[in-house]
Design a protein around this motif. Structure first.
Motif, PDB file in Angstrom:
ATOM      1  N   VAL A   1       0.826  -1.205   0.000  1.00 47.23           N
ATOM      2  CA  VAL A   1       0.000   0.000   0.000  1.00 47.23           C
ATOM      3  C   VAL A   1       0.861   1.256   0.000  1.00 47.23           C
ATOM      4  O   VAL A   1       0.624   2.189  -0.780  1.00 47.23           O
ATOM      5  CB  VAL A   1      -0.941  -0.010   1.226  1.00 47.23           C
ATOM      6  CG1 VAL A   1      -1.673   1.326   1.352  1.00 47.23           C
ATOM      7  CG2 VAL A   1      -1.957  -1.136   1.104  1.00 47.23           C
ATOM      8  N   GLN A   2       1.892   1.300   0.847  1.00 48.22           N
ATOM      9  CA  GLN A   2       2.709   2.499   0.966  1.00 48.22           C
ATOM     10  C   GLN A   2       3.479   2.769  -0.317  1.00 48.22           C
ATOM     11  O   GLN A   2       3.544   3.915  -0.790  1.00 48.22           O
ATOM     12  CB  GLN A   2       3.684   2.356   2.140  1.00 48.22           C
ATOM     13  CG  GLN A   2       4.485   3.614   2.438  1.00 48.22           C
ATOM     14  CD  GLN A   2       3.621   4.801   2.796  1.00 48.22           C
ATOM     15  OE1 GLN A   2       2.699   4.684   3.591  1.00 48.22           O
ATOM     16  NE2 GLN A   2       3.889   5.947   2.199  1.00 48.22           N
ATOM     17  N   ALA A   3       4.081   1.740  -0.908  1.00 44.11           N
ATOM     18  CA  ALA A   3       4.841   1.929  -2.151  1.00 44.11           C
ATOM     19  C   ALA A   3       3.924   2.368  -3.292  1.00 44.11           C
ATOM     20  O   ALA A   3       4.285   3.245  -4.090  1.00 44.11           O
ATOM     21  CB  ALA A   3       5.557   0.634  -2.519  1.00 44.11           C
ATOM     22  N   THR A   4       2.733   1.781  -3.365  1.00 42.29           N
ATOM     23  CA  THR A   4       1.772   2.179  -4.401  1.00 42.29           C
ATOM     24  C   THR A   4       1.346   3.621  -4.220  1.00 42.29           C
ATOM     25  O   THR A   4       1.248   4.389  -5.190  1.00 42.29           O
ATOM     26  CB  THR A   4       0.537   1.257  -4.354  1.00 42.29           C
ATOM     27  OG1 THR A   4       0.950  -0.102  -4.480  1.00 42.29           O
ATOM     28  CG2 THR A   4      -0.423   1.594  -5.474  1.00 42.29           C
ATOM     29  N   HIS A   5       1.103   4.024  -2.972  1.00 46.31           N
ATOM     30  CA  HIS A   5       0.727   5.414  -2.690  1.00 46.31           C
ATOM     31  C   HIS A   5       1.850   6.373  -3.070  1.00 46.31           C
ATOM     32  O   HIS A   5       1.585   7.452  -3.632  1.00 46.31           O
ATOM     33  CB  HIS A   5       0.386   5.553  -1.210  1.00 46.31           C
ATOM     34  CG  HIS A   5       0.220   6.971  -0.760  1.00 46.31           C
ATOM     35  ND1 HIS A   5      -0.770   7.801  -1.234  1.00 46.31           N
ATOM     36  CD2 HIS A   5       0.958   7.728   0.117  1.00 46.31           C
ATOM     37  CE1 HIS A   5      -0.657   8.996  -0.670  1.00 46.31           C
ATOM     38  NE2 HIS A   5       0.372   8.964   0.140  1.00 46.31           N
ATOM     39  N   ASP A   6       3.083   6.012  -2.794  1.00 45.80           N
ATOM     40  CA  ASP A   6       4.213   6.879  -3.137  1.00 45.80           C
ATOM     41  C   ASP A   6       4.341   7.063  -4.646  1.00 45.80           C
ATOM     42  O   ASP A   6       4.597   8.177  -5.131  1.00 45.80           O
ATOM     43  CB  ASP A   6       5.514   6.299  -2.574  1.00 45.80           C
ATOM     44  CG  ASP A   6       5.551   6.322  -1.052  1.00 45.80           C
ATOM     45  OD1 ASP A   6       4.794   7.124  -0.460  1.00 45.80           O
ATOM     46  OD2 ASP A   6       6.317   5.543  -0.455  1.00 45.80           O
ATOM     47  N   VAL A   7       4.161   5.981  -5.392  1.00 43.56           N
ATOM     48  CA  VAL A   7       4.249   6.073  -6.861  1.00 43.56           C
ATOM     49  C   VAL A   7       3.120   6.936  -7.404  1.00 43.56           C
ATOM     50  O   VAL A   7       3.332   7.789  -8.278  1.00 43.56           O
ATOM     51  CB  VAL A   7       4.209   4.662  -7.486  1.00 43.56           C
ATOM     52  CG1 VAL A   7       4.088   4.756  -9.004  1.00 43.56           C
ATOM     53  CG2 VAL A   7       5.456   3.881  -7.115  1.00 43.56           C
ATOM     54  N   LEU A   8       1.911   6.742  -6.902  1.00 35.44           N
ATOM     55  CA  LEU A   8       0.771   7.528  -7.379  1.00 35.44           C
ATOM     56  C   LEU A   8       0.916   9.002  -7.011  1.00 35.44           C
ATOM     57  O   LEU A   8       0.392   9.866  -7.715  1.00 35.44           O
ATOM     58  CB  LEU A   8      -0.524   6.967  -6.785  1.00 35.44           C
ATOM     59  CG  LEU A   8      -0.904   5.544  -7.210  1.00 35.44           C
ATOM     60  CD1 LEU A   8      -2.182   5.104  -6.508  1.00 35.44           C
ATOM     61  CD2 LEU A   8      -1.069   5.443  -8.712  1.00 35.44           C
TER      62      LEU A   8
END
Length: 269
Positions: free
Chosen positions: A161-168
């Protein structure tokens, strides 16, 4: 060296035709991922709110007015009741039409497994707290419980979740850079066509200039689309910010534990 530079420029010019489809595909993929992240985080908040309701139900009941209330006992009772009523009873009863859909989605998104881990980890963290007038640091306990929950930290158990949020979060800037990059590559590819212009031939010169302007106009469109995608993505990231929801979840869960701690007299098992 000049030949290598020409080859690189030629490759980028040819690849720029795929830039616009890639940006649009990335935008719609980002929308799907943003909603998946939002759903996962909001279900955590949903469990914390339901736990808060059941704690208040116990505090308002006559049974709680007895003396020697144990913090651990009532935390265990409220957490297990919350889990049982939200998942087990709903799966068997299905009294409302949305229950069927929510039961399936909570299993797919591992919300039910994550809630079970949340109950077990919370009880493990508070098991050996010494009861005293000063409150324990429930904020640290709550953060550890949620941060160490693998089911709540991944989408469908796969994407972090955190990595996906950072990319978005950085995607709007990438859209703008991609649009500007496409514009410069388009201009770079269109400039050599001016060498074909014959000033003595008016019709041929007009044709070459027309192609040149068409290429410039198309290359400028990538910047415009990049800006539009960036604005839309920025608005979506702000509207569905998971960090604000996660902060609400932590505060709700922590405040519930503090309230129950203040109403109890010991932490006997």
């Amino acid at each position: 060296m000049q030949g290598l530079v020409r080859d690189i420029i030629q490759f980028l010019t040819e690849a720029s035709a795929l830039l616009l489809p890639v940006m649009i595909t990335a935008f719609f993929s980002a929308i799907v991922l943003r909603f998946l992240v939002h759903y996962t985080v909001t279900r955590e908040l949903w469990f914390a709110k339901e736990f808060y309701k059941r704690v208040h139900q116990h505090l308002d009941s006559d049974k709680f007015k007895n003396k020697n209330q144990s913090f651990y006992v009532y935390m265990k009772r409220c957490l297990e009741q919350t889990y049982y009523e939200l998942f087990v009873v709903r799966a068997h009863m299905k009294r409302r039409n949305p229950d069927i859909v929510m039961d399936f989605s909570d299993r797919v998104f591992l919300i039910q497994n994550g809630s079970a881990r949340l109950v077990k980890e919370t009880l493990r963290q508070i098991k050996h707290l010494r009861y005293q007038k000063e409150r324990p640091r429930f904020i640290e306990i709550t953060k550890n419980v949620f941060d160490n929950n693998p089911n709540f930290k991944k989408i469908l158990g796969v994407l972090p979740v955190q990595a996906t949020h950072d990319v978005l979060s950085v995607l709007p800037g990438i859209f703008i850079i991609g649009g500007i990059f496409g514009t410069f590559i388009g201009i770079m590819g269109a400039l050599p066509t001016l060498n074909e212009m014959d000033l003595t031939n008016v019709e041929q010169a007009n044709e070459v200039m027309g192609r040149f302007l068409d290429n410039i106009a198309f290359s400028m469109s990538t910047s415009i689309i990049g800006i539009i995608l960036s604005v839309c993505m920025t608005f979506l990231n702000t509207l569905l910010d998971p960090e604000k929801i996660f902060l609400k979840t932590i505060n709700k869960f922590e405040n519930t534990m503090e309230l129950l701690w203040d109403c109890c007299e010991n932490n006997a098992l």
